[in-house]
Design a protein around this motif. Sequence first.
Motif, PDB file in Angstrom:
ATOM      1  N   ASN A  15      12.951   2.731 -10.184  1.00  0.00           N
ATOM      2  CA  ASN A  15      13.476   3.976 -10.755  1.00  0.00           C
ATOM      3  C   ASN A  15      14.998   3.914 -10.749  1.00  0.00           C
ATOM      4  N   THR A  16      15.582   3.914 -11.936  1.00  0.00           N
ATOM      5  CA  THR A  16      17.033   3.734 -12.054  1.00  0.00           C
ATOM      6  C   THR A  16      17.823   4.945 -11.557  1.00  0.00           C
ATOM      7  N   LYS A  17      17.152   6.080 -11.335  1.00  0.00           N
ATOM      8  CA  LYS A  17      17.860   7.254 -10.842  1.00  0.00           C
ATOM      9  C   LYS A  17      18.113   7.194  -9.339  1.00  0.00           C
ATOM     10  N   LEU A  18      17.423   6.281  -8.655  1.00  0.00           N
ATOM     11  CA  LEU A  18      17.605   6.145  -7.218  1.00  0.00           C
ATOM     12  C   LEU A  18      18.682   5.109  -6.924  1.00  0.00           C
ATOM     13  N   SER A  19      19.371   5.309  -5.817  1.00  0.00           N
ATOM     14  CA  SER A  19      20.456   4.390  -5.452  1.00  0.00           C
ATOM     15  C   SER A  19      19.918   3.208  -4.666  1.00  0.00           C
ATOM     16  N   LEU A  20      18.940   2.501  -5.265  1.00  0.00           N
ATOM     17  CA  LEU A  20      18.339   1.347  -4.601  1.00  0.00           C
ATOM     18  C   LEU A  20      18.846   0.090  -5.293  1.00  0.00           C
ATOM     19  N   ASN A  21      20.110  -0.241  -5.039  1.00  0.00           N
ATOM     20  CA  ASN A  21      20.777  -1.288  -5.810  1.00  0.00           C
ATOM     21  C   ASN A  21      20.359  -2.700  -5.431  1.00  0.00           C
ATOM     22  N   SER A  22      19.721  -2.863  -4.271  1.00  0.00           N
ATOM     23  CA  SER A  22      19.325  -4.190  -3.845  1.00  0.00           C
ATOM     24  C   SER A  22      18.261  -4.755  -4.774  1.00  0.00           C
ATOM     25  N   THR A  23      18.373  -6.055  -5.067  1.00  0.00           N
ATOM     26  CA  THR A  23      17.346  -6.713  -5.884  1.00  0.00           C
ATOM     27  C   THR A  23      16.174  -7.178  -5.033  1.00  0.00           C
ATOM     28  N   VAL A  24      16.264  -6.993  -3.712  1.00  0.00           N
ATOM     29  CA  VAL A  24      15.203  -7.418  -2.799  1.00  0.00           C
ATOM     30  C   VAL A  24      14.372  -6.205  -2.378  1.00  0.00           C
ATOM     31  N   VAL A  25      13.061  -6.355  -2.496  1.00  0.00           N
ATOM     32  CA  VAL A  25      12.114  -5.347  -2.036  1.00  0.00           C
ATOM     33  C   VAL A  25      11.237  -6.006  -0.975  1.00  0.00           C
ATOM     34  N   VAL A  26      10.957  -5.301   0.096  1.00  0.00           N
ATOM     35  CA  VAL A  26      10.150  -5.875   1.175  1.00  0.00           C
ATOM     36  C   VAL A  26       8.763  -5.246   1.177  1.00  0.00           C
ATOM     37  N   GLY A  27       7.751  -6.105   1.088  1.00  0.00           N
ATOM     38  CA  GLY A  27       6.363  -5.676   1.233  1.00  0.00           C
ATOM     39  C   GLY A  27       5.755  -6.379   2.426  1.00  0.00           C
ATOM     40  N   THR A  28       4.449  -6.562   2.398  1.00  0.00           N
ATOM     41  CA  THR A  28       3.782  -7.288   3.479  1.00  0.00           C
ATOM     42  C   THR A  28       2.851  -8.335   2.885  1.00  0.00           C
ATOM     43  N   LYS A  29       2.189  -9.063   3.760  1.00  0.00           N
ATOM     44  CA  LYS A  29       1.227 -10.058   3.306  1.00  0.00           C
ATOM     45  C   LYS A  29       0.069  -9.416   2.561  1.00  0.00           C
ATOM     46  N   MET A  30      -0.101  -8.103   2.706  1.00  0.00           N
ATOM     47  CA  MET A  30      -1.186  -7.382   2.044  1.00  0.00           C
ATOM     48  C   MET A  30      -0.769  -6.797   0.692  1.00  0.00           C
ATOM     49  N   THR A  31       0.506  -6.885   0.344  1.00  0.00           N
ATOM     50  CA  THR A  31       0.975  -6.311  -0.920  1.00  0.00           C
ATOM     51  C   THR A  31       0.300  -7.002  -2.097  1.00  0.00           C
ATOM     52  N   ASN A  32      -0.197  -6.218  -3.030  1.00  0.00           N
ATOM     53  CA  ASN A  32      -0.890  -6.754  -4.202  1.00  0.00           C
ATOM     54  C   ASN A  32       0.041  -7.660  -5.000  1.00  0.00           C
ATOM     55  N   SER A  33      -0.453  -8.835  -5.392  1.00  0.00           N
ATOM     56  CA  SER A  33       0.363  -9.796  -6.140  1.00  0.00           C
ATOM     57  C   SER A  33       0.830  -9.240  -7.481  1.00  0.00           C
ATOM     58  N   ALA A  34       0.073  -8.282  -8.033  1.00  0.00           N
ATOM     59  CA  ALA A  34       0.496  -7.660  -9.288  1.00  0.00           C
ATOM     60  C   ALA A  34       1.838  -6.959  -9.119  1.00  0.00           C
ATOM     61  N   VAL A  35       2.096  -6.412  -7.938  1.00  0.00           N
ATOM     62  CA  VAL A  35       3.378  -5.769  -7.664  1.00  0.00           C
ATOM     63  C   VAL A  35       4.496  -6.806  -7.681  1.00  0.00           C
ATOM     64  N   VAL A  36       4.216  -7.977  -7.116  1.00  0.00           N
ATOM     65  CA  VAL A  36       5.204  -9.058  -7.088  1.00  0.00           C
ATOM     66  C   VAL A  36       5.603  -9.448  -8.506  1.00  0.00           C
ATOM     67  N   PHE A  37       4.617  -9.658  -9.372  1.00  0.00           N
ATOM     68  CA  PHE A  37       4.897 -10.067 -10.749  1.00  0.00           C
ATOM     69  C   PHE A  37       5.602  -8.958 -11.525  1.00  0.00           C
ATOM     70  N   ALA A  38       5.176  -7.707 -11.309  1.00  0.00           N
ATOM     71  CA  ALA A  38       5.789  -6.587 -12.019  1.00  0.00           C
ATOM     72  C   ALA A  38       7.244  -6.398 -11.594  1.00  0.00           C
ATOM     73  N   LEU A  39       7.522  -6.560 -10.313  1.00  0.00           N
ATOM     74  CA  LEU A  39       8.905  -6.443  -9.846  1.00  0.00           C
ATOM     75  C   LEU A  39       9.768  -7.568 -10.395  1.00  0.00           C
ATOM     76  N   LYS A  40       9.196  -8.764 -10.474  1.00  0.00           N
ATOM     77  CA  LYS A  40       9.943  -9.909 -10.996  1.00  0.00           C
ATOM     78  C   LYS A  40      10.386  -9.660 -12.428  1.00  0.00           C
ATOM     79  N   LYS A  41       9.524  -9.017 -13.218  1.00  0.00           N
ATOM     80  CA  LYS A  41       9.883  -8.698 -14.604  1.00  0.00           C
ATOM     81  C   LYS A  41      11.045  -7.713 -14.671  1.00  0.00           C
ATOM     82  N   ARG A  42      11.213  -6.949 -13.611  1.00  0.00           N
ATOM     83  CA  ARG A  42      12.308  -5.977 -13.556  1.00  0.00           C
ATOM     84  C   ARG A  42      13.521  -6.515 -12.804  1.00  0.00           C
ATOM     85  N   GLY A  43      13.524  -7.826 -12.536  1.00  0.00           N
ATOM     86  CA  GLY A  43      14.667  -8.455 -11.895  1.00  0.00           C
ATOM     87  C   GLY A  43      14.740  -8.268 -10.396  1.00  0.00           C
TER      88      GLY A  43
END
Length: 224
Positions: A146-174
Amino acid sequence: DLKIDSTLERKISRFLDSGRLNRAQGGRLEYNPQLRLKYEDSLVHQFDLGGLNIVLDCANGAVSGCVKKIFELNKAKVSLINNTPNGDNINHNSGSTHLGALKRAVREQKTDLGFSFDGDGDRVIAVDKFGKVFDGDMILYILATNTKLSLNSTVVVGTKMTNSAVVFALKKRGKKLIRANVGDSNVSKLMKRHNAYIGGENSGHIILYDKLPTGDGINTALIF
Protein backbone atom coordinates in the motif's frame (compact mmCIF):
# COMPACT_ATOMS: atom_id res chain seq x y z
CA ASP A 1 12.56 -3.02 23.29
CA LEU A 2 12.08 -6.47 21.81
CA LYS A 3 10.37 -9.65 22.95
CA ILE A 4 12.68 -11.99 24.84
CA ASP A 5 14.45 -14.51 22.66
CA SER A 6 14.01 -18.28 22.68
CA THR A 7 17.20 -18.85 24.69
CA LEU A 8 15.93 -16.76 27.59
CA GLU A 9 12.46 -18.35 27.26
CA ARG A 10 14.00 -21.81 27.70
CA LYS A 11 16.06 -20.62 30.68
CA ILE A 12 12.93 -19.25 32.39
CA SER A 13 11.02 -22.47 31.64
CA ARG A 14 13.79 -24.62 33.13
CA PHE A 15 13.79 -22.47 36.26
CA LEU A 16 10.00 -22.73 36.63
CA ASP A 17 10.11 -26.50 36.10
CA SER A 18 12.93 -26.95 38.60
CA GLY A 19 10.69 -26.39 41.61
CA ARG A 20 13.12 -23.86 43.07
CA LEU A 21 10.63 -21.01 42.81
CA ASN A 22 8.45 -20.33 45.85
CA ARG A 23 5.83 -17.71 46.63
CA ALA A 24 8.24 -15.62 48.68
CA GLN A 25 10.32 -15.07 45.53
CA GLY A 26 7.35 -13.96 43.47
CA GLY A 27 6.48 -10.41 42.48
CA ARG A 28 3.21 -8.60 43.06
CA LEU A 29 0.33 -7.73 40.79
CA GLU A 30 -0.54 -4.07 40.51
CA TYR A 31 -3.56 -2.78 38.60
CA ASN A 32 -3.07 0.58 36.91
CA PRO A 33 -6.07 1.75 34.86
CA GLN A 34 -4.08 4.70 33.55
CA LEU A 35 -2.05 2.36 31.36
CA ARG A 36 -5.16 1.30 29.43
CA LEU A 37 -6.18 4.94 28.99
CA LYS A 38 -2.73 5.76 27.62
CA TYR A 39 -3.02 2.87 25.18
CA GLU A 40 -6.47 3.97 24.04
CA ASP A 41 -5.31 7.57 23.60
CA SER A 42 -2.48 6.42 21.34
CA LEU A 43 -4.98 4.91 18.89
CA VAL A 44 -8.06 7.15 18.96
CA HIS A 45 -8.57 9.94 16.43
CA GLN A 46 -5.75 8.50 14.30
CA PHE A 47 -7.91 7.35 11.40
CA ASP A 48 -11.15 8.29 9.66
CA LEU A 49 -12.96 5.03 9.00
CA GLY A 50 -15.73 6.90 7.25
CA GLY A 51 -18.62 5.35 9.11
CA LEU A 52 -17.78 1.78 8.12
CA ASN A 53 -20.03 -0.76 9.80
CA ILE A 54 -17.75 -3.29 11.49
CA VAL A 55 -18.19 -6.40 13.65
CA LEU A 56 -15.40 -7.12 16.12
CA ASP A 57 -14.89 -10.57 17.64
CA CYS A 58 -13.05 -9.99 20.91
CA ALA A 59 -12.36 -13.68 21.65
CA ASN A 60 -13.52 -12.97 25.23
CA GLY A 61 -10.06 -11.61 25.78
CA ALA A 62 -7.88 -8.56 26.28
CA VAL A 63 -9.48 -6.24 23.70
CA SER A 64 -13.02 -6.67 25.07
CA GLY A 65 -13.00 -3.58 27.26
CA CYS A 66 -11.38 -1.05 24.92
CA VAL A 67 -11.78 -1.94 21.24
CA LYS A 68 -15.30 -0.52 20.75
CA LYS A 69 -14.29 2.90 22.07
CA ILE A 70 -11.17 2.96 19.89
CA PHE A 71 -13.01 2.10 16.67
CA GLU A 72 -15.90 4.44 17.37
CA LEU A 73 -13.56 7.37 18.04
CA ASN A 74 -12.00 6.57 14.66
CA LYS A 75 -15.47 7.05 13.12
CA ALA A 76 -16.68 3.49 12.67
CA LYS A 77 -20.02 1.95 13.55
CA VAL A 78 -19.25 -1.03 15.76
CA SER A 79 -20.90 -4.13 17.14
CA LEU A 80 -19.13 -6.64 19.34
CA ILE A 81 -19.34 -10.39 19.73
CA ASN A 82 -17.59 -12.63 22.27
CA ASN A 83 -16.83 -9.67 24.50
CA THR A 84 -17.77 -11.02 27.94
CA PRO A 85 -14.62 -12.58 29.39
CA ASN A 86 -15.03 -14.55 32.61
CA GLY A 87 -11.53 -15.93 32.98
CA ASP A 88 -12.37 -19.30 31.45
CA ASN A 89 -13.90 -18.57 28.04
CA ILE A 90 -10.95 -16.87 26.35
CA ASN A 91 -10.67 -18.02 22.71
CA HIS A 92 -13.47 -20.56 23.27
CA ASN A 93 -15.12 -21.08 19.87
CA SER A 94 -14.25 -17.48 19.11
CA GLY A 95 -11.51 -15.21 17.91
CA SER A 96 -8.95 -15.54 15.15
CA THR A 97 -8.75 -19.34 15.38
CA HIS A 98 -12.54 -19.85 15.15
CA LEU A 99 -13.93 -17.59 12.42
CA GLY A 100 -17.40 -19.11 12.19
CA ALA A 101 -18.96 -16.69 14.66
CA LEU A 102 -17.53 -13.64 12.89
CA LYS A 103 -18.65 -14.84 9.46
CA ARG A 104 -22.19 -15.37 10.74
CA ALA A 105 -22.28 -11.96 12.39
CA VAL A 106 -21.04 -10.16 9.28
CA ARG A 107 -23.62 -11.94 7.15
CA GLU A 108 -26.55 -11.53 9.54
CA GLN A 109 -25.83 -7.89 10.39
CA LYS A 110 -24.93 -7.02 6.78
CA THR A 111 -21.82 -5.15 7.88
CA ASP A 112 -18.98 -3.91 5.67
CA LEU A 113 -16.40 -6.17 7.28
CA GLY A 114 -15.31 -7.79 10.49
CA PHE A 115 -12.16 -8.33 12.50
CA SER A 116 -11.40 -11.26 14.76
CA PHE A 117 -8.77 -10.89 17.48
CA ASP A 118 -7.13 -13.50 19.66
CA GLY A 119 -7.22 -13.66 23.43
CA ASP A 120 -4.23 -11.44 24.16
CA GLY A 121 -4.97 -9.08 21.28
CA ASP A 122 -1.77 -9.32 19.25
CA ARG A 123 -3.33 -11.18 16.30
CA VAL A 124 -6.10 -10.23 13.90
CA ILE A 125 -7.86 -11.85 10.94
CA ALA A 126 -10.31 -9.95 8.69
CA VAL A 127 -13.50 -11.02 6.94
CA ASP A 128 -15.17 -8.92 4.24
CA LYS A 129 -18.91 -8.57 3.64
CA PHE A 130 -18.86 -11.49 1.20
CA GLY A 131 -17.34 -13.83 3.78
CA LYS A 132 -13.86 -13.80 2.24
CA VAL A 133 -11.15 -14.32 4.84
CA PHE A 134 -8.03 -12.15 4.89
CA ASP A 135 -5.47 -14.12 6.88
CA GLY A 136 -2.10 -12.88 8.07
CA ASP A 137 -0.42 -13.54 4.73
CA MET A 138 -3.01 -11.50 2.84
CA ILE A 139 -2.93 -8.67 5.37
CA LEU A 140 0.87 -8.66 5.19
CA TYR A 141 0.82 -8.39 1.40
CA ILE A 142 -1.83 -5.66 1.29
CA LEU A 143 -0.10 -3.48 3.87
CA ALA A 144 3.38 -4.07 2.40
CA THR A 145 2.23 -2.91 -1.05
CA ASN A 146 0.00 0.00 0.00
CA THR A 147 1.70 3.16 -1.24
CA LYS A 148 -0.12 5.31 1.33
CA LEU A 149 1.81 3.69 4.17
CA SER A 150 5.32 4.78 5.09
CA LEU A 151 6.77 1.29 4.58
CA ASN A 152 9.71 2.31 2.42
CA SER A 153 11.79 -0.81 2.99
CA THR A 154 11.94 -3.24 0.07
CA VAL A 155 12.34 -6.11 2.56
CA VAL A 156 9.32 -7.84 4.07
CA VAL A 157 9.72 -10.50 6.75
CA GLY A 158 7.51 -13.58 6.84
CA THR A 159 8.08 -17.06 8.19
CA LYS A 160 8.73 -20.53 6.85
CA MET A 161 4.93 -20.92 6.78
CA THR A 162 4.30 -17.88 4.55
CA ASN A 163 2.50 -18.88 1.36
CA SER A 164 4.85 -18.88 -1.65
CA ALA A 165 2.23 -16.97 -3.63
CA VAL A 166 2.92 -14.01 -1.34
CA VAL A 167 6.63 -14.25 -2.15
CA PHE A 168 6.00 -14.14 -5.90
CA ALA A 169 3.40 -11.37 -5.61
CA LEU A 170 5.74 -9.21 -3.53
CA LYS A 171 8.57 -9.79 -6.00
CA LYS A 172 6.39 -8.39 -8.78
CA ARG A 173 6.01 -5.26 -6.68
CA GLY A 174 9.76 -4.91 -6.16
CA LYS A 175 9.84 -6.31 -2.64
CA LYS A 176 11.74 -9.27 -1.24
CA LEU A 177 10.35 -11.57 1.44
CA ILE A 178 12.81 -13.04 3.94
CA ARG A 179 11.65 -16.03 5.98
CA ALA A 180 12.13 -16.24 9.74
CA ASN A 181 11.48 -19.22 11.96
CA VAL A 182 7.88 -19.41 13.14
CA GLY A 183 7.14 -17.09 16.06
CA ASP A 184 6.59 -13.34 16.17
CA SER A 185 9.74 -12.83 18.26
CA ASN A 186 11.77 -14.39 15.42
CA VAL A 187 10.00 -12.15 12.90
CA SER A 188 10.71 -9.05 14.99
CA LYS A 189 14.38 -9.96 15.39
CA LEU A 190 14.86 -10.45 11.63
CA MET A 191 13.02 -7.22 10.88
CA LYS A 192 15.46 -5.31 13.06
CA ARG A 193 18.42 -6.99 11.38
CA HIS A 194 17.23 -6.09 7.88
CA ASN A 195 15.67 -2.69 8.67
CA ALA A 196 12.29 -4.00 7.54
CA TYR A 197 9.20 -2.00 8.45
CA ILE A 198 6.65 -4.79 8.10
CA GLY A 199 6.59 -8.47 8.91
CA GLY A 200 4.18 -11.09 10.08
CA GLU A 201 2.75 -14.57 10.21
CA ASN A 202 -0.14 -16.35 8.55
CA SER A 203 -1.80 -16.60 11.97
CA GLY A 204 -2.41 -12.85 12.01
CA HIS A 205 0.62 -11.58 13.91
CA ILE A 206 1.54 -8.44 11.99
CA ILE A 207 4.40 -6.20 13.11
CA LEU A 208 4.61 -2.62 11.85
CA TYR A 209 8.05 -1.64 13.06
CA ASP A 210 7.58 2.11 12.73
CA LYS A 211 4.74 1.73 15.26
CA LEU A 212 5.74 -1.12 17.59
CA PRO A 213 8.37 -3.90 17.74
CA THR A 214 5.62 -6.43 18.37
CA GLY A 215 2.15 -7.28 17.12
CA ASP A 216 -0.92 -5.23 18.06
CA GLY A 217 -4.16 -6.55 16.58
CA ILE A 218 -6.17 -3.35 17.07
CA ASN A 219 -3.51 -1.16 15.48
CA THR A 220 -3.17 -3.57 12.55
CA ALA A 221 -6.94 -3.69 12.04
CA LEU A 222 -7.23 0.11 12.01
CA ILE A 223 -4.44 0.48 9.45
CA PHE A 224 -5.79 -2.35 7.30
